[in-house]
Design a protein around this motif. Structure first.
Motif, PDB file in Angstrom:
ATOM      1  N   UNK A   2       0.716  -1.243  -0.091  1.00 23.77           N
ATOM      2  CA  UNK A   2       0.064  -0.085   0.229  1.00 23.77           C
ATOM      3  C   UNK A   2       0.859   1.161   0.021  1.00 23.77           C
ATOM      4  N   UNK A   3       0.337   2.220  -0.312  1.00 26.10           N
ATOM      5  CA  UNK A   3       1.053   3.650  -0.527  1.00 26.10           C
ATOM      6  C   UNK A   3       0.697   4.114   1.202  1.00 26.10           C
ATOM      7  N   UNK A   4       1.890   4.814   1.565  1.00 31.40           N
ATOM      8  CA  UNK A   4       1.996   5.362   2.824  1.00 31.40           C
ATOM      9  C   UNK A   4       0.849   6.149   3.067  1.00 31.40           C
ATOM     10  N   UNK A   5       0.536   7.065   1.943  1.00 37.20           N
ATOM     11  CA  UNK A   5      -0.533   8.251   2.162  1.00 37.20           C
ATOM     12  C   UNK A   5      -2.080   7.640   2.342  1.00 37.20           C
ATOM     13  N   UNK A   6      -2.178   6.292   1.626  1.00 35.77           N
ATOM     14  CA  UNK A   6      -3.482   5.660   1.930  1.00 35.77           C
ATOM     15  C   UNK A   6      -3.610   5.256   3.213  1.00 35.77           C
ATOM     16  N   UNK A   7      -2.433   4.697   3.819  1.00 37.20           N
ATOM     17  CA  UNK A   7      -2.597   4.030   5.283  1.00 37.20           C
ATOM     18  C   UNK A   7      -2.807   5.273   6.174  1.00 37.20           C
ATOM     19  N   UNK A   8      -1.801   6.383   5.905  1.00 41.82           N
ATOM     20  CA  UNK A   8      -2.213   7.838   6.502  1.00 41.82           C
ATOM     21  C   UNK A   8      -3.664   7.999   6.686  1.00 41.82           C
ATOM     22  N   UNK A   9      -4.149   8.318   5.365  1.00 38.03           N
ATOM     23  CA  UNK A   9      -5.808   8.835   5.577  1.00 38.03           C
ATOM     24  C   UNK A   9      -6.603   7.601   6.229  1.00 38.03           C
ATOM     25  N   UNK A  10      -6.270   6.440   6.064  1.00 41.35           N
ATOM     26  CA  UNK A  10      -7.259   5.470   6.830  1.00 41.35           C
ATOM     27  C   UNK A  10      -7.227   5.855   8.316  1.00 41.35           C
ATOM     28  N   UNK A  22      -7.103  10.757  20.858  1.00 47.11           N
ATOM     29  CA  UNK A  22      -6.292  11.955  20.643  1.00 47.11           C
ATOM     30  C   UNK A  22      -6.378  12.467  19.216  1.00 47.11           C
ATOM     31  N   UNK A  23      -5.955  13.659  19.117  1.00 44.30           N
ATOM     32  CA  UNK A  23      -5.808  14.265  18.024  1.00 44.30           C
ATOM     33  C   UNK A  23      -4.545  13.753  17.001  1.00 44.30           C
ATOM     34  N   UNK A  24      -4.724  13.309  15.824  1.00 46.61           N
ATOM     35  CA  UNK A  24      -3.888  12.911  14.837  1.00 46.61           C
ATOM     36  C   UNK A  24      -2.877  13.840  14.476  1.00 46.61           C
ATOM     37  N   UNK A  25      -1.767  13.950  15.018  1.00 46.76           N
ATOM     38  CA  UNK A  25      -0.705  14.843  14.592  1.00 46.76           C
ATOM     39  C   UNK A  25       0.100  14.074  13.593  1.00 46.76           C
ATOM     40  N   UNK A  26       0.912  15.090  13.046  1.00 46.22           N
ATOM     41  CA  UNK A  26       1.994  14.286  12.024  1.00 46.22           C
ATOM     42  C   UNK A  26       3.026  13.505  12.776  1.00 46.22           C
ATOM     43  N   UNK A  27       3.263  13.970  13.787  1.00 49.05           N
ATOM     44  CA  UNK A  27       4.158  13.036  14.737  1.00 49.05           C
ATOM     45  C   UNK A  27       3.723  11.714  14.852  1.00 49.05           C
ATOM     46  N   UNK A  28       2.408  11.707  15.564  1.00 47.97           N
ATOM     47  CA  UNK A  28       1.859  10.618  16.024  1.00 47.97           C
ATOM     48  C   UNK A  28       1.293   9.592  14.694  1.00 47.97           C
ATOM     49  N   UNK A  67       5.652  15.549   4.653  1.00 48.89           N
ATOM     50  CA  UNK A  67       5.660  16.930   3.600  1.00 48.89           C
ATOM     51  C   UNK A  67       4.049  17.153   3.505  1.00 48.89           C
ATOM     52  N   UNK A  68       3.225  16.098   3.210  1.00 48.56           N
ATOM     53  CA  UNK A  68       1.730  16.246   2.964  1.00 48.56           C
ATOM     54  C   UNK A  68       1.076  17.013   3.889  1.00 48.56           C
ATOM     55  N   UNK A  69       1.370  16.583   5.375  1.00 45.49           N
ATOM     56  CA  UNK A  69       0.431  17.156   6.358  1.00 45.49           C
ATOM     57  C   UNK A  69       1.445  18.220   7.249  1.00 45.49           C
ATOM     58  N   UNK A  70       2.487  18.730   6.888  1.00 45.43           N
ATOM     59  CA  UNK A  70       3.501  19.341   7.435  1.00 45.43           C
ATOM     60  C   UNK A  70       2.745  21.027   7.826  1.00 45.43           C
ATOM     61  N   UNK A  73       1.537  21.350  11.433  1.00 45.90           N
ATOM     62  CA  UNK A  73       2.369  21.512  12.680  1.00 45.90           C
ATOM     63  C   UNK A  73       2.108  20.575  13.753  1.00 45.90           C
ATOM     64  N   UNK A  74       1.698  21.175  14.920  1.00 53.38           N
ATOM     65  CA  UNK A  74       1.703  20.459  16.146  1.00 53.38           C
ATOM     66  C   UNK A  74       0.378  19.807  16.241  1.00 53.38           C
ATOM     67  N   UNK A  75      -0.819  20.633  15.646  1.00 57.22           N
ATOM     68  CA  UNK A  75      -2.130  20.550  15.433  1.00 57.22           C
ATOM     69  C   UNK A  75      -2.631  19.339  14.873  1.00 57.22           C
ATOM     70  N   UNK A  76      -3.727  18.704  15.098  1.00 54.46           N
ATOM     71  CA  UNK A  76      -4.417  17.551  14.652  1.00 54.46           C
ATOM     72  C   UNK A  76      -4.842  17.951  13.177  1.00 54.46           C
ATOM     73  N   UNK A  77      -4.567  16.846  12.445  1.00 48.48           N
ATOM     74  CA  UNK A  77      -4.664  16.762  11.013  1.00 48.48           C
ATOM     75  C   UNK A  77      -6.238  16.498  10.937  1.00 48.48           C
ATOM     76  N   UNK A  78      -6.805  17.539   9.896  1.00 46.68           N
ATOM     77  CA  UNK A  78      -8.434  17.364   9.664  1.00 46.68           C
ATOM     78  C   UNK A  78      -8.820  16.030   8.950  1.00 46.68           C
ATOM     79  N   UNK A  79      -9.737  15.643   8.913  1.00 48.18           N
ATOM     80  CA  UNK A  79     -10.291  14.362   8.208  1.00 48.18           C
ATOM     81  C   UNK A  79      -9.828  14.500   6.888  1.00 48.18           C
ATOM     82  N   UNK A  80      -9.389  13.587   6.171  1.00 50.34           N
ATOM     83  CA  UNK A  80      -9.092  13.411   4.810  1.00 50.34           C
ATOM     84  C   UNK A  80      -9.897  12.374   4.140  1.00 50.34           C
TER      85      UNK A  80
END
Length: 180
Positions: A2-10, A22-28, A67-70, A73-80
């Motif tokens: 799988x592509x990492x971005x697809x797993x990330x969006x899941x 918890x909010x899904x940050x880029x780090x998490x 890079x996609x979610x940079x 920052x430290x905030x939660x990523x909105x639903x994709x």
């Protein structure tokens, strides 16, 4: 794979729709991707994510996902928006197991877990040269470590009464068959 971005969006979609998470940050997100990759060999029989991980200061990172979610920052990523066809049903169930196991851990705990001495991240980060974590290192290190809990029924074969006939219908012993 799988592509990492697809797993990330899941992961992002599941967490965004669960108010207890918890909010899904880029780090998490990048740590969850790493542990999903780590357990995929023993759970799925193959490496799940096709992109390589890099050994960054705060742990393993898929550069393209970072890079996609940079911008968050430290905030939660909105639903994709997520295309469910991008991952097999088996992969999605496995990823739910990864979330189930690691959602109770803080982001800093996930970072610490990925930084443990001897891990692929540790070996690459503290070596000189390339910061790519080879897939074979992740596979070799984690192939005998249970990343997700295996689901088992709390029953054994002895807990059941009866047999299956040639049509796979349950046949109860006469003393247990109260239908007549």
């Amino acid at each position: 794979m799988a592509k990492a971005i697809d797993v990330a969006k899941f992961f992002i979609e599941i967490v965004a729709n669960n108010p207890n998470e918890d909010a899904m940050t880029n780090l998490r997100l990048n740590k969850l991707l790493y542990f999903a990759q780590a357990g995929s060999i023993s759970s799925l029989g193959y490496t799940l994510i096709e992109e390589d991980f890099e050994a960054w200061d705060l742990g393993p990172v898929v550069k393209s996902v970072y890079k996609t979610f940079k911008e968050y920052g430290r905030n939660g990523i909105v639903n994709q928006s997520f295309d469910r066809q991008a991952l097999t049903k088996e992969e999605q169930l496995y990823l739910l197991d990864v979330l189930r196991k690691y959602s109770t851990m803080s982001t800093s705990s996930l970072v610490n877990k990925s930084h443990e001495k001897g891990t692929p991240w540790y070996e690459v980060y503290y070596s000189t040269g390339d910061k790519i974590i080879p897939k074979y290192r992740i596979t070799e290190y984690y192939e005998h470590i249970e990343i997700v809990d295996k689901f088992t029924l709390p029953f054994t074969e002895k807990d059941f009464v009866g047999t299956r006939d040639e049509s796979n219908h349950l046949v109860l012993p006469q003393e247990c068959d109260y239908a007549e």
